[in-house]
Scaffold this motif. Structure first.
Motif, PDB file in Angstrom:
ATOM      1  N   ASN A 199      11.838   3.094  -4.306  1.00 19.91           N
ATOM      2  CA  ASN A 199      10.868   3.848  -3.512  1.00 19.91           C
ATOM      3  C   ASN A 199      10.462   3.023  -2.292  1.00 19.91           C
ATOM      4  N   ARG A 200      10.540   3.639  -1.110  1.00 17.20           N
ATOM      5  CA  ARG A 200      10.226   2.924   0.125  1.00 17.20           C
ATOM      6  C   ARG A 200       9.140   3.654   0.928  1.00 17.20           C
ATOM      7  N   THR A 201       8.146   4.209   0.223  1.00 12.91           N
ATOM      8  CA  THR A 201       7.059   4.915   0.887  1.00 12.91           C
ATOM      9  C   THR A 201       5.743   4.153   0.709  1.00 12.91           C
ATOM     10  N   ILE A 202       4.911   4.166   1.737  1.00  9.85           N
ATOM     11  CA  ILE A 202       3.638   3.446   1.699  1.00  9.85           C
ATOM     12  C   ILE A 202       2.707   3.977   0.601  1.00  9.85           C
ATOM     13  N   PHE A 204       3.298   5.106  -2.280  1.00  8.20           N
ATOM     14  CA  PHE A 204       3.713   4.592  -3.584  1.00  8.20           C
ATOM     15  C   PHE A 204       3.096   3.215  -3.826  1.00  8.20           C
ATOM     16  N   TYR A 205       3.189   2.326  -2.827  1.00  5.06           N
ATOM     17  CA  TYR A 205       2.692   0.957  -2.990  1.00  5.06           C
ATOM     18  C   TYR A 205       1.170   0.885  -2.913  1.00  5.06           C
ATOM     19  N   PRO A 213      -3.467   4.052   1.847  1.00  2.67           N
ATOM     20  CA  PRO A 213      -2.292   3.751   2.678  1.00  2.67           C
ATOM     21  C   PRO A 213      -2.675   3.103   4.012  1.00  2.67           C
ATOM     22  N   ASN A 217      -1.557  -0.557   5.297  1.00  2.00           N
ATOM     23  CA  ASN A 217      -0.846  -0.683   6.564  1.00  2.00           C
ATOM     24  C   ASN A 217      -1.558  -1.680   7.490  1.00  2.00           C
ATOM     25  N   ASN A 229       5.704   0.431   7.185  1.00  2.00           N
ATOM     26  CA  ASN A 229       7.010   1.099   7.162  1.00  2.00           C
ATOM     27  C   ASN A 229       8.104   0.197   7.715  1.00  2.00           C
ATOM     28  N   ASP A 233      11.373  -1.465   5.804  1.00  2.00           N
ATOM     29  CA  ASP A 233      12.735  -1.360   6.340  1.00  2.00           C
ATOM     30  C   ASP A 233      13.361  -2.739   6.534  1.00  2.00           C
TER      31      ASP A 233
END
Length: 286
Positions: A199-202, A204-205, A213, A217, A229, A233
C-alpha cells in the motif's frame, strides 16, 4: 513484507581477494580495512549478510531503507540482511573498517527488539565511545588471527554480542530523547518499510500511526523537504533499483512483488522516476 530473495548482488566477488585467511573465519566473518571505497555511487544494493562499518575518517551521505543519513567519523553503521542501502557520496579521505557477518554467525545474536532498534537507528555517532568500540575491534581481530582455531567462531560471536548490547544501550537513550515529530516520522519510515510493496497511500499510514493525513504530510515535508507522496515514491523506486541491480529476478517478477497493477504500469512509474526503463537501468548497474 515477506519477499524471498535469490541471487543477491555478488558482494563476495568484490571482497574475496581482499580478505586473506588471517582476516576471516571461513565465510562467516570477514574483516576488511579500506582507505578508499570503490563500489558504485547512487546504485541501491541489497545483500544477504550483516555488515558492521566503523568509519574512522572522513564523511559520506547514504540512504538506508529510504532514509538519508549523514555519516561523519567516528561513527558506526550497521546494515542488516535484505535492507536496501545506497552510498550517495563520500569524501576523498574516507577510511573505514568493515566486519561482514553471515546469517549463521548472527543467528543467535540479534533478538527481535535489537533487530528493530538497529533497523530504526542504523547509524550511531561514537565520538565519546571510540575507545570501547576500538577495544572490541582489536580483541575480535586478535581472535580471528589466532593460530588456535578451536572455539574461534564462538568467541567471536560472544564478543560481537557484547558490542551489540553496548550499541543498543545507546540507542535506548536516543529513542528516549526523541521528540514527538521525530517519533512519528521514524514510525512512518518503519511502517513504510513493512508495507510499501502493498500500500502506497498516505491515509493508510496516517491511520496506522493515529494521526491525520495532513499532519503526517506536514511532518514528512518538514523532515525531508518533499511531500509524503513523493517520499513514498522515492522509497519505492529505490527498492526497485536495488532489486534490479542486486538480483537476477525478472522485471515482470519485480513488478509483481512491488504490487504494480501491470508490467507497463511499473515501466511507466520507473521511467517517470529515473528517466530510463527498468531494462536500461539494469544494464547500466550490473
Amino acid at each position: 513484507k515477506n519477499m524471498i530473495m535469490t541471487n543477491y548482488y555478488n558482494w563476495q566477488s568484490k571482497v574475496q581477494e581482499l580478505v586473506p585467511d588471517d582476516m576471516r573465519i571461513g565465510d562467516d566473518l570477514l574483516i576488511l580495512e579500506f582507505a578508499t571505497y570503490n563500489d558504485s555511487f547512487n546504485v541501491p544494493r541489497k545483500v544477504d549478510v550483516t555488515t558492521l562499518i566503523l568509519l574512522d575518517k572522513g564523511e559520506s551521505r547514504a540512504i538506508v531503507e529510504g532514509k538519508e543519513y549523514h555519516l561523519k567519523a567516528p561513527c558506526l553503521a550497521i546494515v542488516m540482511p535484505n535492507q536496501t542501502y545506497c552510498l550517495l557520496e563520500a569524501s576523498e579521505e574516507l577510511n573505514l573498517r568493515a566486519i561482514i557477518m553471515s546469517n549463521r554467525f548472527t543467528a543467535n545474536l540479534m533478538s527481535s527488539s535489537l533487530n528493530r532498534m538497529v533497523q530504526k537507528n542504523p547509524i550511531l555517532e561514537i565520538s565519546s565511545d571510540i575507545i570501547s568500540f576500538n577495544t572490541y575491534y582489536k580483541v575480535l581481530l586478535h581472535t580471528v588471527k589466532s593460530p588456535i582455531k578451536s572455539y574461534r567462531f564462538e568467541t567471536a560471536q560472544h564478543l560481537t554480542m557484547s558490542m551489540l548490547y553496548f550499541y543498543i544501550r545507546k540507542l535506548v537513550k536516543i529513542e528516549n530523547d526523541k521528540k514527538r515529530k521525530e517519533v512519528i516520522f521514524d514510525n512512518f519510515c518503519e511502517e513504510l518499510r513493512k508495507y510499501f510493496s502493498i500500500n502506497r497511500t498516505i491515509p493508510f499510514y496516517s491511520g496506522r500511526l493515529g494521526v491525520s493525513p495532513k499532519y503526517l504530510n506536514d511532518i514528512v515535508k518538514e523532515k525531508t523537504q518533499i511531500t509524503a507522496n513523493d517520499y513514498i515514491d522515492k522509497v519505492t523506486v529505490t527498492e526497485c533499483k536495488a532489486l534490479l541491480s542486486s538480483t537476477e529476478m525478472s522485471i515482470q517478477r519485480i513488478s509483481m512483488l512491488m504490487n504494480f497493477s501491470s508490467y507497463s504500469g511499473f515501466g511507466k512509474f520507473f521511467k517517470r522516476m529515473t528517466g530510463m526503463s527498468p531494462t536500461e537501468y539494469r544494464e547500466r548497474t550490473k
